[in-house]
Design an enzyme around this catalytic site. Structure first.
Site, short mmCIF file in Angstrom:
data_model
loop_
_atom_site.label_atom_id
_atom_site.label_comp_id
_atom_site.label_asym_id
_atom_site.label_seq_id
_atom_site.Cartn_x
_atom_site.Cartn_y
_atom_site.Cartn_z
N ARG A 32 33.21 0.11 -8.49
CA ARG A 32 32.89 -0.18 -9.89
C ARG A 32 33.63 -1.39 -10.44
NH1 ARG A 32 31.95 5.43 -13.29
NH2 ARG A 32 30.38 6.34 -11.89
N ASP A 141 31.14 6.64 -29.10
CA ASP A 141 31.39 6.48 -27.68
C ASP A 141 32.51 5.47 -27.50
OD1 ASP A 141 29.72 7.30 -25.00
OD2 ASP A 141 30.81 5.42 -24.72
#
Length: 288
Positions: A32, A141
């Site tokens: 990632r 978020d």
């Protein structure tokens, strides 16, 4: 990536996002964060670690955290929490809040918006019963990137196929090329904000219903306990908290208790009362 570099990244992510990575997740970090290195012109993860240590480049810091954040979501995910909202929580709220005619809902870790929009659709479906009510859905978020996508309300064919009934797709979405745009009336019902659950969130005020699903599984026990205690303080005395199927409050806090009739549903124990957060002006979106 050396062991020391991996340990640094584990600590860095834990401090900034609560993500608790085990040693076997090294491959995940490498896969990632590799694209983050390329994006910022860094030759290796070692260089990325060096940049994080010596620089206060907020763009790199944000990219590292957001790359490691899991944003798996889809409309009406797991179905049961939304059936519970439609069949139990909303009718209860209509009774309990009849005098105030106000309802506040919080979707924590809302990702790209499918969860809050699913709730907004259910509220719109129940609009005749909510005439004259003031309803607010706050969606938060950690990732600014997914917040911006959620605000657009634009989804691929694959995304709208996951969990969204065809009749709701045709009723509340308009096709734009190969994508689907959610109706402005639904988008306007959700107030998106960037928020890190590790930081204080009492300024959001108190909520009647909180969805905080599939977030705690990434935290260690002390972090879970801390977040749950603060969620309890943000929950109305008769409010409802919904967690993911693999999450629980048991052994982590005594300020919340499971509902014996509905798995994943929690509230204040009988006789208990949440600490009242400081009063703040509330903004509400009227149902159309």
């Amino acid at each position: 990536m050396t062991e020391l570099e991996f340990d640094f990244l584990r600590g860095y992510l834990k401090q900034r996002s609560g993500l608790a990575l085990t040693a076997e997740k090294r491959y995940l970090v490498e896969s990632r964060l590799g694209p983050v290195c390329r994006r910022f012109g860094l030759a290796s993860l070692g260089d990325l670690v060096g940049a994080l240590k010596v620089s206060r480049d907020s763009a790199i810091e944000r990219a590292v955290v957001e790359a490691m954040t899991t944003n798996e979501t889809f409309f009406f995910r797991d179905r049961v929490p939304f059936d519970l909202f439609r069949e139990t929580l909303l009718p209860q709220a209509l009774t309990r809040r009849a005098a105030q005619r106000r309802l506040r809902i919080w979707c924590a870790a809302s990702s790209t918006g499918q969860e809050p929009y699913s709730l907004a659709i259910l509220l719109q479906e129940a609009a005749p019963r909510l005439q004259g009510w003031q309803v607010e859905i706050v969606a938060t978020d950690l990732s600014t990137e997914v917040i911006e996508k959620a605000k657009l309300g634009l989804y691929s064919h694959f995304e709208v196929q996951r969990g969204l009934p065809v009749q709701m797709l045709l009723k509340y979405f308009t096709q734009v090329g190969e994508q689907w745009h959610i109706a402005p009336a639904i988008r306007s019902m959700v107030d998106y904000r960037q928020l890190n659950l590790l930081h204080p969130f009492d300024a959001l005020g108190q909520f009647d219903i909180i969805y905080c699903r599939n977030v705690l599984i990434y935290f260690d026990a002390p972090t879970k306990a801390d977040v749950l205690a603060r969620l309890a303080a943000s929950l109305a005395p008769d409010g409802a908290l919904l967690l993911g199927a693999a999450e629980t409050v048991i052994g982590l806090t005594d300020r919340l208790a499971p509902n014996p009739e509905h798995r994943g549903l929690y509230g204040h124990p009988p006789g208990a009362r949440a600490a009242e957060p400081a009063a703040r002006p509330l903004r509400f979106a009227a149902l159309r």
